[in-house]
Design an enzyme around this catalytic site. Structure first.
Site: not given
Ligand SMILES: [Zn+2]
Length: 237
Positions: A114, A118, A110-111
């Protein structure tokens, strides 16, 4: 007929039906965050078949996407995992970094979702990053400005306070697509790269949707609070 007192009670900052809703939402926020901890703890005991740890999962996802300028760091705490775009670091918590549980692998992916947001210029995360400073001011100063405005019985100040506070609410709302999209990316990558099997990603869905509920509850709570402030202010006038 005298109804001044009743009016004061109903229209002041004290008791009003919306206040009960605000309290209910605050309780729902607590329930959601307790639930994410319990779901995480449950699946933190289930080892993934590939045996990769959270950190190795993140490394593999970054490698597969050709991302070489993002590092992976170990941070303390529980569920403190996040991606820091400034230092370009995927920060994984104690329970994620070195663990090969399905919960750990899911959170790490999940990270990385992110990170990819970006890298691909995903619009909601760009909006969110742009409003961070304003949202910080909004969440700290909004309510104090409103209270000061009420104390001084100066309506324009209350209105300014509400606008400032709404920046923090906007931030919470933009967070929703950002979080859902990161989880969606995580699921696809975990399966596509063979890090988790098909049955294992069912657990990923459970873990990540429990986490998403905390964002939904706090956004709903913030919207409700804003709505209540607007209604109270309108009634005052
Ligand atoms: Zn998150």
């Amino acid at each position: 007929m005298y109804y001044g007192y009743g009016r004061g009670l109903g229209y002041g900052m004290g008791f009003d039906p919306m206040y009960i809703l605000v309290i209910i939402m605050a309780i729902l926020c607590m329930v959601a965050s307790a639930r994410v901890s319990s779901v995480y703890r449950k699946y933190a005991r289930t080892r993934s078949m590939s045996g990769l740890t959270g950190a190795q999962t993140a490394m593999e996802i970054l490698r597969r996407n050709g991302i070489t300028d993002v590092g992976i760091a170990h941070v303390s705490g529980e569920l403190t995992d996040h991606y820091d775009p400034k230092s370009r670091m995927v920060c994984l918590s104690d329970s994620t970094y070195g663990s090969n549980s399905i919960a750990a692998v899911s959170v790490a992916a999940h990270e990385c979702g992110h990170v990819l947001q970006h890298y691909t210029g995903y619009v909601p995360i760009r909006i969110r990053s742009a409003i961070v400073p304003a949202a910080n001011i909004g969440s700290k100063a909004g309510i104090p400005i409103i209270i000061l405005g009420m104390f001084l019985s100066f309506s324009p100040l209350i209105t300014i306070g509400i606008w400032v506070f709404s920046l923090a609410v906007l931030f919470q709302l933009v967070t929703l697509p950002v979080e859902f999209n990161a989880s969606h990316r995580a699921l696809i990558m975990l399966e596509e790269y063979g890090i988790l099997g098909h049955e294992e990603t069912d657990i990923t869905k459970k873990v990540l949707s429990a986490a998403a509920m905390t964002y939904v509850a706090s956004a709903a709570s913030a919207v409700l609070q804003l709505l209540r402030l607007v209604l109270l202010n309108n009634r005052r006038r």
